[in-house]
Design a protein around this motif. Structure first.
Motif, PDB file in Angstrom:
ATOM      1  N   VAL A 125       0.906  -1.157  -0.114  1.00  0.00           N
ATOM      2  CA  VAL A 125      -0.009  -0.033   0.163  1.00  0.00           C
ATOM      3  C   VAL A 125       0.908   1.331   0.096  1.00  0.00           C
ATOM      4  O   VAL A 125       0.598   2.270  -0.756  1.00  0.00           O
ATOM      5  N   PHE A 126       1.970   1.365   0.933  1.00  0.00           N
ATOM      6  CA  PHE A 126       2.678   2.491   0.829  1.00  0.00           C
ATOM      7  C   PHE A 126       3.518   2.704  -0.334  1.00  0.00           C
ATOM      8  O   PHE A 126       3.815   3.799  -0.910  1.00  0.00           O
ATOM      9  N   GLU A 127       4.112   1.599  -1.063  1.00  0.00           N
ATOM     10  CA  GLU A 127       4.922   1.563  -2.162  1.00  0.00           C
ATOM     11  C   GLU A 127       3.914   2.101  -3.233  1.00  0.00           C
ATOM     12  O   GLU A 127       4.295   2.989  -4.242  1.00  0.00           O
ATOM     13  N   THR A 128       2.602   1.866  -3.352  1.00  0.00           N
ATOM     14  CA  THR A 128       1.772   2.179  -4.338  1.00  0.00           C
ATOM     15  C   THR A 128       1.272   3.783  -4.303  1.00  0.00           C
ATOM     16  O   THR A 128       1.171   4.507  -5.257  1.00  0.00           O
ATOM     17  N   LEU A 129       1.034   4.223  -3.000  1.00  0.00           N
ATOM     18  CA  LEU A 129       0.642   5.468  -2.767  1.00  0.00           C
ATOM     19  C   LEU A 129       1.643   6.514  -2.924  1.00  0.00           C
ATOM     20  O   LEU A 129       1.383   7.624  -3.476  1.00  0.00           O
ATOM     21  N   PHE A 130       3.066   6.068  -2.551  1.00  0.00           N
ATOM     22  CA  PHE A 130       4.035   7.109  -2.526  1.00  0.00           C
ATOM     23  C   PHE A 130       5.070   6.854  -3.728  1.00  0.00           C
ATOM     24  O   PHE A 130       6.150   7.587  -3.783  1.00  0.00           O
ATOM     25  N   SER A 131       4.623   5.973  -4.687  1.00  0.00           N
ATOM     26  CA  SER A 131       5.445   5.679  -5.722  1.00  0.00           C
ATOM     27  C   SER A 131       5.165   6.921  -6.711  1.00  0.00           C
ATOM     28  O   SER A 131       4.170   7.351  -6.995  1.00  0.00           O
ATOM     29  N   THR A 132       6.432   7.370  -7.373  1.00  0.00           N
ATOM     30  CA  THR A 132       6.301   8.636  -8.329  1.00  0.00           C
ATOM     31  C   THR A 132       6.089   7.952  -9.687  1.00  0.00           C
ATOM     32  O   THR A 132       5.907   8.812 -10.483  1.00  0.00           O
ATOM     33  N   THR A 133       6.332   6.594  -9.876  1.00  0.00           N
ATOM     34  CA  THR A 133       6.006   6.125 -11.431  1.00  0.00           C
ATOM     35  C   THR A 133       4.901   5.338 -11.187  1.00  0.00           C
ATOM     36  O   THR A 133       4.638   4.856 -12.482  1.00  0.00           O
ATOM     37  N   GLY A 134       4.305   5.045 -10.292  1.00  0.00           N
ATOM     38  CA  GLY A 134       3.006   4.049 -10.210  1.00  0.00           C
ATOM     39  C   GLY A 134       1.896   4.837 -10.994  1.00  0.00           C
ATOM     40  O   GLY A 134       1.874   5.949 -11.376  1.00  0.00           O
ATOM     41  N   THR A 135       0.806   4.103 -11.345  1.00  0.00           N
ATOM     42  CA  THR A 135      -0.593   4.605 -12.055  1.00  0.00           C
ATOM     43  C   THR A 135      -1.752   4.481 -11.011  1.00  0.00           C
ATOM     44  O   THR A 135      -2.601   4.895 -11.475  1.00  0.00           O
ATOM     45  N   SER A 136      -1.544   4.120  -9.584  1.00  0.00           N
ATOM     46  CA  SER A 136      -2.654   3.971  -8.947  1.00  0.00           C
ATOM     47  C   SER A 136      -3.129   5.353  -8.758  1.00  0.00           C
ATOM     48  O   SER A 136      -2.564   6.237  -8.137  1.00  0.00           O
ATOM     49  N   PHE A 137      -4.340   5.451  -8.837  1.00  0.00           N
ATOM     50  CA  PHE A 137      -5.322   6.785  -8.558  1.00  0.00           C
ATOM     51  C   PHE A 137      -4.598   7.801  -9.092  1.00  0.00           C
ATOM     52  O   PHE A 137      -4.516   8.984  -8.211  1.00  0.00           O
ATOM     53  N   ARG A 138      -4.255   7.713 -10.371  1.00  0.00           N
ATOM     54  CA  ARG A 138      -3.804   8.830 -11.192  1.00  0.00           C
ATOM     55  C   ARG A 138      -4.883   9.587 -12.167  1.00  0.00           C
ATOM     56  O   ARG A 138      -4.664  10.549 -12.696  1.00  0.00           O
ATOM     57  N   THR A 139      -5.973   8.590 -12.203  1.00  0.00           N
ATOM     58  CA  THR A 139      -7.059   9.331 -13.140  1.00  0.00           C
ATOM     59  C   THR A 139      -8.466   9.149 -12.502  1.00  0.00           C
ATOM     60  O   THR A 139      -8.572   7.898 -11.754  1.00  0.00           O
ATOM     61  N   ALA A 140      -9.369   9.940 -12.649  1.00  0.00           N
ATOM     62  CA  ALA A 140     -10.611  10.043 -12.250  1.00  0.00           C
ATOM     63  C   ALA A 140     -11.479   9.630 -13.368  1.00  0.00           C
ATOM     64  O   ALA A 140     -11.207   9.776 -14.653  1.00  0.00           O
TER      65      ALA A 140
ATOM     66  N   SER B  26     -21.238   7.826 -11.354  1.00  0.00           N
ATOM     67  CA  SER B  26     -20.694   8.109 -10.283  1.00  0.00           C
ATOM     68  C   SER B  26     -19.229   8.175 -10.651  1.00  0.00           C
ATOM     69  O   SER B  26     -18.816   7.832 -11.521  1.00  0.00           O
ATOM     70  N   ILE B  27     -18.591   9.214  -9.918  1.00  0.00           N
ATOM     71  CA  ILE B  27     -17.007   9.331  -9.958  1.00  0.00           C
ATOM     72  C   ILE B  27     -16.237   8.171  -9.248  1.00  0.00           C
ATOM     73  O   ILE B  27     -16.761   7.644  -8.332  1.00  0.00           O
ATOM     74  N   VAL B  28     -15.298   7.688  -9.991  1.00  0.00           N
ATOM     75  CA  VAL B  28     -14.492   6.601  -9.434  1.00  0.00           C
ATOM     76  C   VAL B  28     -12.852   6.963  -9.786  1.00  0.00           C
ATOM     77  O   VAL B  28     -12.671   7.867 -10.627  1.00  0.00           O
ATOM     78  N   PHE B  29     -12.031   6.227  -9.288  1.00  0.00           N
ATOM     79  CA  PHE B  29     -10.749   6.472  -9.413  1.00  0.00           C
ATOM     80  C   PHE B  29      -9.996   5.165 -10.020  1.00  0.00           C
ATOM     81  O   PHE B  29     -10.370   4.094  -9.378  1.00  0.00           O
ATOM     82  N   LEU B  30      -9.236   5.334 -11.066  1.00  0.00           N
ATOM     83  CA  LEU B  30      -8.871   4.298 -11.588  1.00  0.00           C
ATOM     84  C   LEU B  30      -7.535   3.936 -11.062  1.00  0.00           C
ATOM     85  O   LEU B  30      -6.642   4.941 -10.826  1.00  0.00           O
ATOM     86  N   SER B  31      -7.268   2.654 -10.703  1.00  0.00           N
ATOM     87  CA  SER B  31      -5.946   2.117  -9.989  1.00  0.00           C
ATOM     88  C   SER B  31      -5.226   1.153 -10.792  1.00  0.00           C
ATOM     89  O   SER B  31      -5.392   1.049 -12.333  1.00  0.00           O
ATOM     90  N   ALA B  32      -4.196   0.388 -10.573  1.00  0.00           N
ATOM     91  CA  ALA B  32      -3.480  -0.669 -11.132  1.00  0.00           C
ATOM     92  C   ALA B  32      -4.417  -1.594 -12.028  1.00  0.00           C
ATOM     93  O   ALA B  32      -5.489  -1.857 -11.679  1.00  0.00           O
TER      94      ALA B  32
END
Length: 241
Positions: free
Chosen positions: A126-141, A153-159
């Protein structure tokens, strides 16, 4: 016709609308609330965070290193400074060979503990996903049709889903992982997989989408969705002018 109105002559100007004292007091109060409310909440949360970190860190420091021992008053934020310095040094030591070796030895020890092993793996991921600068999790709505047809409804796209999950899903093209937050607390919600063609990606940032969810639609972002027709976006300013 009033006695002051004479046909053919300029009419006297209307008396300006006078605001009552009660309405003025109400406007002054609401203006003060709008100005002081966010500032007060921000100061309160900042002070709460500093006090919380100080309460965690200061008991770990010997008293003769604390300035509170020599001063007649406590210095807020000293524990936060020590925590920031300690985490920075930990990251610096982890970046070299000796630090990586120590971290690997510690992780190897945790891997041999049945219960702690799963907990550590999940928290670390979870920490690596949230604080990664190259990850794609929760980068798009985005938008999905939920909970019933015709409502969105609004969603967040994750990995993207893992290979073992994709193999079990029905063949419907590419799948994406989406998180649907609840209002007004976006930290809770629903997680599921959807075909990509059922998700409308938005141009707004994740922060703007989170504000929209938390405010129940009161705070609207000033952006256009990615699928907004270009012709309509160009035509509307011309029509307004």
């Amino acid at each position: 016709m009033t006695p002051l109105q004479v046909p053919g002559l300029p009419q006297p100007p209307e008396a300006p609308h006078r605001v009552s004292a009660r309405a003025r007091l109400r406007n002054y109060f609401l203006t003060g609330l709008v100005v002081a409310g966010p500032l007060t909440i921000t100061i309160y949360l900042t002070w709460w965070f500093i006090t919380l970190v100080d309460g965690w860190v200061k008991p770990l420091i010997p008293r003769y290193y604390l300035p509170d021992t020599y001063l007649p008053f406590a210095i807020p934020g000293f524990g936060l400074i020590i925590a920031f310095f300690g985490l920075t040094m930990l990251g610096f030591l982890t970046a070299n060979l000796v630090g990586r070796s120590l971290i690997s030895a510690g992780e190897l020890l945790l891997e041999r503990m049945p219960v702690v092993r799963g907990l550590y793996r999940g928290v670390k991921q979870v920490f690596e996903t949230l604080f990664s600068t190259t990850g794609t999790s929760f980068r798009t709505a985005g938008l999905i049709e939920f909970p019933v047809k015709g409502t969105w409804s609004i969603v967040f796209l994750s990995a993207p889903p893992a290979a073992d999950v994709t193999d079990r899903l029905p063949e419907s093209g590419e799948y994406v992982s989406v998180f649907l937050p609840c209002t007004p607390n976006p930290t809770t919600g629903f997680f599921f997989y959807l075909p990509r063609q059922e998700v409308i990606e938005l141009a707004m940032s994740v922060d703007d989408a989170a504000k929209l969810v938390m405010s129940a639609g009161l705070i609207q972002p000033e952006t256009l969705p990615r699928r907004y027709p270009v012709e309509q976006a160009v035509r509307e300013p011309a029509e307004l002018s």
